[in-house]
Write a protein that holds these residues in place. Structure first.
Motif, PDB file in Angstrom:
ATOM      1  N   VAL A  45       0.854  -1.159   0.188  1.00 57.46           N
ATOM      2  CA  VAL A  45      -0.020   0.086   0.057  1.00 57.46           C
ATOM      3  C   VAL A  45       0.771   1.269  -0.218  1.00 57.46           C
ATOM      4  CG1 VAL A  45      -1.976   1.095   1.116  1.00 57.46           C
ATOM      5  CG2 VAL A  45      -1.548  -1.437   1.286  1.00 57.46           C
ATOM      6  N   LEU A  46       0.951   1.921  -1.351  1.00 59.36           N
ATOM      7  CA  LEU A  46       1.830   3.072  -1.273  1.00 59.36           C
ATOM      8  C   LEU A  46       0.871   4.483  -1.078  1.00 59.36           C
ATOM      9  CD1 LEU A  46       3.828   2.073  -4.709  1.00 59.36           C
ATOM     10  CD2 LEU A  46       4.339   1.723  -2.200  1.00 59.36           C
ATOM     11  N   PHE A  47       1.590   5.387  -0.737  1.00 57.91           N
ATOM     12  CA  PHE A  47       1.046   6.781  -0.831  1.00 57.91           C
ATOM     13  C   PHE A  47       1.048   7.009  -2.407  1.00 57.91           C
ATOM     14  CE2 PHE A  47       2.723   6.951   3.415  1.00 57.91           C
ATOM     15  CZ  PHE A  47       1.601   6.986   3.908  1.00 57.91           C
ATOM     16  N   PHE A  48       0.034   7.813  -2.760  1.00 64.45           N
ATOM     17  CA  PHE A  48      -0.084   8.223  -4.133  1.00 64.45           C
ATOM     18  C   PHE A  48       1.232   8.958  -4.736  1.00 64.45           C
ATOM     19  CE2 PHE A  48      -1.454  12.548  -5.146  1.00 64.45           C
ATOM     20  CZ  PHE A  48      -1.465  13.216  -3.848  1.00 64.45           C
ATOM     21  N   THR A  49       1.753   9.737  -3.859  1.00 69.77           N
ATOM     22  CA  THR A  49       3.126  10.499  -4.094  1.00 69.77           C
ATOM     23  C   THR A  49       4.048   9.818  -4.355  1.00 69.77           C
ATOM     24  OG1 THR A  49       3.103  10.784  -1.800  1.00 69.77           O
ATOM     25  CG2 THR A  49       2.401  12.863  -2.919  1.00 69.77           C
ATOM     26  N   GLN A  50       4.166   8.767  -3.845  1.00 75.76           N
ATOM     27  CA  GLN A  50       5.377   7.766  -4.158  1.00 75.76           C
ATOM     28  C   GLN A  50       5.330   7.227  -5.424  1.00 75.76           C
ATOM     29  OE1 GLN A  50       4.566   5.165  -0.466  1.00 75.76           O
ATOM     30  NE2 GLN A  50       6.561   5.976   0.448  1.00 75.76           N
ATOM     31  N   LEU A  51       4.018   6.676  -5.943  1.00 73.03           N
ATOM     32  CA  LEU A  51       3.885   6.240  -7.215  1.00 73.03           C
ATOM     33  C   LEU A  51       4.291   7.446  -8.413  1.00 73.03           C
ATOM     34  CD1 LEU A  51       2.776   3.704  -8.599  1.00 73.03           C
ATOM     35  CD2 LEU A  51       0.694   4.890  -9.167  1.00 73.03           C
ATOM     36  N   VAL A  52       3.626   8.690  -7.857  1.00 73.53           N
ATOM     37  CA  VAL A  52       4.358   9.616  -8.984  1.00 73.53           C
ATOM     38  C   VAL A  52       5.774   9.918  -8.990  1.00 73.53           C
ATOM     39  CG1 VAL A  52       3.984  12.151  -9.522  1.00 73.53           C
ATOM     40  CG2 VAL A  52       2.193  10.889  -8.466  1.00 73.53           C
ATOM     41  N   GLY A  53       6.305   9.832  -7.871  1.00 72.12           N
ATOM     42  CA  GLY A  53       7.740  10.129  -7.827  1.00 72.12           C
ATOM     43  C   GLY A  53       8.284   8.921  -8.635  1.00 72.12           C
ATOM     44  N   LEU A  54       7.858   7.687  -8.309  1.00 74.34           N
ATOM     45  CA  LEU A  54       8.572   6.347  -9.163  1.00 74.34           C
ATOM     46  C   LEU A  54       8.450   6.857 -10.503  1.00 74.34           C
ATOM     47  CD1 LEU A  54       7.186   3.216  -7.567  1.00 74.34           C
ATOM     48  CD2 LEU A  54       9.662   3.943  -7.687  1.00 74.34           C
ATOM     49  N   ALA A  55       7.508   7.199 -11.125  1.00 73.56           N
ATOM     50  CA  ALA A  55       7.166   7.424 -12.673  1.00 73.56           C
ATOM     51  C   ALA A  55       8.209   8.606 -12.937  1.00 73.56           C
ATOM     52  CB  ALA A  55       5.741   7.745 -12.653  1.00 73.56           C
TER      53      ALA A  55
END
Lengths: 292, 190
Positions: free
Chosen positions: A255-265
């Motif tokens: 379960v990630l924070f949405f900001t972590q997914l944005v950062g990954l991308a």
């Protein structure tokens, strides 16, 4: 460059969701958004406080708004709970003149005044509507195609509203995931309750709700879930083991924070985004994408 | 000589005096709130029933109910209510009234948790999770803390537990205290 006043809230600043706060700041910076932390902010006012001493809670909340008003910018928070409480203070002060007088008197004791002009916003709203999905898509550096992500909104980012998205079937997080190149999976319970802070005093009640959410997310084929609230992340991630124990289930979904997914991308690293802080490890699922 | 006896307020009047509570008068008992509530099945009375009981003046039963304390503030009832009465706010109003009467409720630990939380906001202006949880377990059931130990350890291992509390600058803390003390003098919402 876009400018905002930033309200991290207790959990994302120095609590269990520190990684939410740090990834939010990292992503904002990379997107040319300046989030200046509100100086000497205090607790948002919080639902528990509201239920024990409503006037004190409103005054606590109003102090933040009064401080923010001096800067004249929108007040942005990554926490859905802070978002609801600060917005509620605004609408209560507007709706109930007698209350406004009382809160005004209390604020005056601290040499503050509040005129009701601060717009309270959630960080998701800023990313999707102020920066825009096309702009975000143009900043994507890492190929996330094939990654199946369940968009979990929870309650308070869209309710009671009026908010920037539909109160029961919101879309903004789905569209954000797609603009990052990943796949948003069907998630019927995406705007249903995780139990919030009831996980502490009434764990059984909350675990039942979390179980349903995890079942709905996994049923839709998701490999991971993203959230927009520290409390939701805690309940779904930290308590996942206890759900498994109680319901004899075998969930193992990060379960990630949405900001972590944005950062990954956007090409940032696991450590930089605090992803190693997830209790249910996300590294294995993400490994293939990091190496691409 | 005629003495004028002041009538004490009815429960509904007290509820209406709390901002957000006044909606109780508009309820048509359709049950949309109960049908939407994720925790209704765990409540001793559903939200709809609780409203009916309050309007019938059943003070003791209503204020000692566990129903409002099982409300997670998900606001689903609020966005669906055809009369726009904001049942979530109504639950908060009932919690406030129940707290004025007494904190102990055998059917739920939520009031104690809310109180531990509020103690921290009042004293330092923020809520350090470790301190707040410790305080809650001490106030409610210290033995339960043992059950939580594995979870706490795992949080610690993942760098998600700060022992030190975030503090405001002394002058900011004084300012907040002055505001809250004044709020107390002003005597609540109603």
């Amino acid at each position: 460059m876009k400018y905002y006043t930033y309200f991290p809230g207790c959990s994302s600043s120095d609590g269990g969701a520190k990684a939410y706060g740090s990834s939010a700041l990292a992503v904002a910076k990379a997107l040319d958004v300046e989030l200046v932390e509100l100086e000497d902010w205090n607790c948002c006012g919080s639902t528990p406080y509201t239920s024990v001493d409503e006037l004190a809670s409103l005054c606590t909340s109003a102090r933040n708004l009064a401080l923010a008003e001096k800067r004249g910018l929108d007040l942005v928070t990554p926490c859905s709970s802070c978002y609801v409480i600060l917005s509620r203070t605004n609408s209560h002060l507007k709706e109930y003149p007698e209350l406004r007088v009382k809160v005004g008197k209390a604020l005056a004791a601290g040499d503050l005044e509040y005129h009701g002009t601060v717009r309270v916003r959630h960080l998701l709203d800023i990313l999707v509507n102020d920066i825009g999905l096309d702009e975000i898509a143009s900043r994507v550096k890492r190929d996330l195609s094939g990654l199946k992500v369940a968009p979990y909104y929870g309650c308070q980012v869209v309710r009671p509203g009026p908010s920037f998205d539909h109160p029961e079937s919101p879309q903004s997080l789905d569209r954000l995931i797609e603009s990052l190149g990943a796949e948003a999976t069907p998630f019927p319970l995406k705007a249903r309750c995780c139990g919030g802070s009831l996980i502490i005093p009434e764990e059984d009640v909350a675990l039942g709700l979390v179980n349903k959410l995890l079942d709905s997310a996994v049923g839709g084929g998701a490999e991971c879930i993203i959230t927009v609230c520290p409390l939701c992340q805690t309940n779904l991630d930290v308590y996942q083991g206890r759900v498994n124990k109680k319901f004899k289930t075998h969930y193992k979904i990060p379960v990630l924070f949405f900001t972590q997914l944005v950062g990954l991308a956007m090409g940032m690293g696991i450590k930089e985004l605090g992803i190693e802080k997830c209790i249910v490890s996300a590294e294995k699922i993400l490994a293939g994408y990091i190496e691409r | 000589m005629e003495t004028k006896v002041q009538r004490s307020k009815t429960l509904v009047e007290e509820i209406c005096a709390i901002p957000g509570g006044e909606g109780i008068l508009d309820c048509i008992q359709c049950g949309t709130c109960s049908a939407s509530c994720p925790n209704a099945s765990r409540m001793d009375h559903t939200p709809r029933m609780l409203i009916a009981m309050a309007r019938a003046g059943m003070r003791e039963e209503v204020l000692s109910s566990n129903a409002m304390w099982f409300c997670a503030s998900c606001y689903l009832c609020t966005v669906r209510c055809p009369r726009d009465i904001k049942p979530t706010e109504l639950m908060h109003a009932l919690e406030c009234l129940a707290v004025r009467q007494s904190l102990s409720n055998e059917r739920t630990r939520t009031p104690i948790m809310y109180r531990s939380f509020s103690d921290f906001v009042y004293s330092i202006g923020s809520v350090p999770e470790v301190g707040f949880m410790t305080w809650f377990y001490l106030l409610s059931n210290p033995l339960r803390a043992l059950k939580m130990a594995p979870l706490a350890l795992s949080l610690l291992k993942h760098g998600r537990m700060s022992i030190k509390a975030r503090r405001l600058k002394p002058e900011a803390e004084r300012q907040l205290r002055a505001i809250l003390d004044k709020a107390e003098v002003l005597g609540g919402m109603s």
